[in-house]
Design a protein around this motif. Structure first.
Motif, PDB file in Angstrom:
ATOM      1  N   ASP A 123       0.837  -1.193   0.000  1.00  0.00           N
ATOM      2  CA  ASP A 123       0.000   0.000   0.000  1.00  0.00           C
ATOM      3  C   ASP A 123       0.876   1.248   0.000  1.00  0.00           C
ATOM      4  O   ASP A 123       2.107   1.158   0.076  1.00  0.00           O
ATOM      5  N   HIS A 124       0.239   2.423  -0.053  1.00  0.00           N
ATOM      6  CA  HIS A 124       1.025   3.634  -0.277  1.00  0.00           C
ATOM      7  C   HIS A 124       1.822   4.076   0.938  1.00  0.00           C
ATOM      8  O   HIS A 124       2.655   4.977   0.839  1.00  0.00           O
ATOM      9  N   SER A 125       1.604   3.432   2.095  1.00  0.00           N
ATOM     10  CA  SER A 125       2.436   3.797   3.253  1.00  0.00           C
ATOM     11  C   SER A 125       3.905   3.451   3.020  1.00  0.00           C
ATOM     12  O   SER A 125       4.784   4.017   3.671  1.00  0.00           O
ATOM     13  N   LEU A 150       1.869  10.738  -8.757  1.00  0.00           N
ATOM     14  CA  LEU A 150       0.622  10.566  -9.505  1.00  0.00           C
ATOM     15  C   LEU A 150      -0.332   9.727  -8.660  1.00  0.00           C
ATOM     16  O   LEU A 150       0.013   8.607  -8.250  1.00  0.00           O
ATOM     17  N   ASP A 151      -1.528  10.245  -8.440  1.00  0.00           N
ATOM     18  CA  ASP A 151      -2.415   9.615  -7.461  1.00  0.00           C
ATOM     19  C   ASP A 151      -3.803  10.225  -7.604  1.00  0.00           C
ATOM     20  O   ASP A 151      -3.943  11.390  -7.991  1.00  0.00           O
ATOM     21  N   ALA A 152      -4.845   9.451  -7.248  1.00  0.00           N
ATOM     22  CA  ALA A 152      -6.182  10.036  -7.132  1.00  0.00           C
ATOM     23  C   ALA A 152      -6.329  10.800  -5.822  1.00  0.00           C
ATOM     24  O   ALA A 152      -7.245  11.614  -5.680  1.00  0.00           O
ATOM     25  N   THR A 154      -4.434  12.723  -2.154  1.00  0.00           N
ATOM     26  CA  THR A 154      -3.280  13.539  -1.765  1.00  0.00           C
ATOM     27  C   THR A 154      -2.306  12.788  -0.870  1.00  0.00           C
ATOM     28  O   THR A 154      -1.110  13.053  -0.898  1.00  0.00           O
ATOM     29  N   ASP A 155      -2.829  11.921   0.008  1.00  0.00           N
ATOM     30  CA  ASP A 155      -1.999  11.244   1.018  1.00  0.00           C
ATOM     31  C   ASP A 155      -1.282  12.239   1.921  1.00  0.00           C
ATOM     32  O   ASP A 155      -0.218  11.947   2.466  1.00  0.00           O
ATOM     33  N   VAL A 156      -1.870  13.430   2.081  1.00  0.00           N
ATOM     34  CA  VAL A 156      -1.338  14.440   3.008  1.00  0.00           C
ATOM     35  C   VAL A 156      -2.414  14.664   4.075  1.00  0.00           C
ATOM     36  O   VAL A 156      -3.038  15.709   4.159  1.00  0.00           O
ATOM     37  N   PHE A 244       3.916   6.278  -7.797  1.00  0.00           N
ATOM     38  CA  PHE A 244       2.808   6.071  -8.730  1.00  0.00           C
ATOM     39  C   PHE A 244       1.748   5.207  -8.074  1.00  0.00           C
ATOM     40  O   PHE A 244       1.934   3.991  -7.894  1.00  0.00           O
ATOM     41  N   ASP A 245       0.654   5.836  -7.676  1.00  0.00           N
ATOM     42  CA  ASP A 245      -0.483   5.079  -7.155  1.00  0.00           C
ATOM     43  C   ASP A 245      -1.345   4.663  -8.344  1.00  0.00           C
ATOM     44  O   ASP A 245      -1.830   5.518  -9.103  1.00  0.00           O
ATOM     45  N   LEU A 246      -1.538   3.360  -8.497  1.00  0.00           N
ATOM     46  CA  LEU A 246      -2.282   2.849  -9.665  1.00  0.00           C
ATOM     47  C   LEU A 246      -3.697   3.397  -9.747  1.00  0.00           C
ATOM     48  O   LEU A 246      -4.310   3.374 -10.818  1.00  0.00           O
TER      49      LEU A 246
END
Ligand SMILES: [Mn+2]
Length: 324
Positions: A123-125, A150-152, A154-156, A244-246
């Motif tokens: 996962d993105h962590s 690149l992501d749908a 923000t992960d912020v 790169f988040d799919l």
């Protein structure tokens, strides 16, 4: 010669032989130009299906068919020294914080070796653990890295201090890496954010940190060329890390992702790759592909192959910078 001929016949067959990433040899990173890494971690994102740790195995199973030369970049990356260094070990896989530290320790060694890591999660962590090692590290020349992200999403995430128990979670890394000084948000790009969020102010933390934000709506309005030009300007002269988040891709392109966003059209593969190529010629210290969900993939493993295709772009762009 006969042996070489036989190898050229069989090496592209994904179903033949022992699966490693792109049929690269399973060796340590010492002396390599690029280290391919599996990060089978999924306890950093408890919001959805928890099978993202199956991603590395799925890509190993398919990627031999992608051991190709890059026609557009005009490079045969496999003439460089590229190895599959295996998976980050997670003896306490259900303890996210322990796993993130394991990742940081693993990539600290890769950074010291001089090999540039291209990784599949997970996962993105995992990006948090990786960039805790690479930010201000040897490959980055002691400087904070710049993200091409690149992501749908923000992960912020800063509204709560954990996500279903995960502190350095898939939603938090963009914030805590900035707090640590490992990344320069003002020289980083976040591109492709889309979907219907939980709150209307969801982008605010990204703006507050100074990230250069291009939502999918911005991208559609401005057009690809304008966004690519901005990315080149923002990243110029920086050590670049690509994440790169799919889920930035349209679900019709990458159906097996963990936080799928079907409500707004995502990138097609050519659009995503054109954005990645904004980093061509820059000091790319590494990259990752995350959020593959093999248990949701089509029978032909299309999302695993898309993940491999994006890794191949990263590999080719790094190889382009390395003299044979
Ligand atoms: Mn993400």
């Amino acid at each position: 010669m006969a042996e070489e001929h036989d190898a050229s016949m069989m090496n592209n067959l994904y179903w033949w032989g022992i699966p490693t990433f792109f049929r690269a040899p399973n060796e340590g990173p010492e002396g390599a130009d690029i280290a391919l890494v599996g990060v089978p971690h999924s306890t950093g994102n408890g919001t959805t299906e928890r099978d993202q740790h199956l991603g590395p195995r799925a890509v190993r199973n398919m990627s031999a068919v992608q051991r190709r030369v890059h026609g557009e970049v005009g490079v045969d990356p496999w003439q460089r020294r590229i190895v599959d260094v295996g998976d980050v070990p997670f003896p306490r896989a259900n303890d996210n914080e322990h796993c993130i530290q394991q990742i940081t320790d693993f990539y600290t060694k890769i950074d010291a070796s001089g090999a540039r890591p291209v990784s599949i999660g997970g996962d993105h962590s995992i990006t948090g653990g990786i960039v805790q090692a690479l930010g201000r590290g040897k490959l980055a020349g002691g400087e904070p890295i710049s993200f091409l992200h690149l992501d749908a999403h923000t992960d912020v995430f800063t509204k709560v201090d954990h996500f279903l128990g995960a502190e350095k979670s898939a939603a938090h890394w963009g914030a805590y890496l900035a707090d640590q000084g490992k990344v320069d948000p003002t020289r980083s790009m976040q591109i492709g954010l889309r979907g219907h969020p939980r709150t209307l102010d969801w982008l605010q933390p990204s703006y507050d940190y100074g990230y250069n934000v291009v939502t999918m709506a911005d991208y559609r309005r401005r057009g690809a060329a304008d966004v690519i030009e901005q990315a080149k300007e923002v990243l110029a002269g920086r050590p670049v890390y690509i994440t790169f988040d799919l889920d930035c891709l349209d679900p019709s392109v990458a159906p097996a992702v963990s936080n799928i966003e079907p409500g707004v059209k995502g990138f097609d593969i050519d659009e995503a790759i054109a954005l990645l190529h904004a980093a061509r010629g820059l000091n790319i210290v590494g990259g990752d592909v995350v959020c593959l969900m093999p248990t949701k993939d089509s029978p032909n493993n299309i999302t695993a192959m898309v993940a491999g295709a994006v890794m191949f772009e990263m590999i080719s762009m790094i190889a382009e910078n390395v003299p044979v």
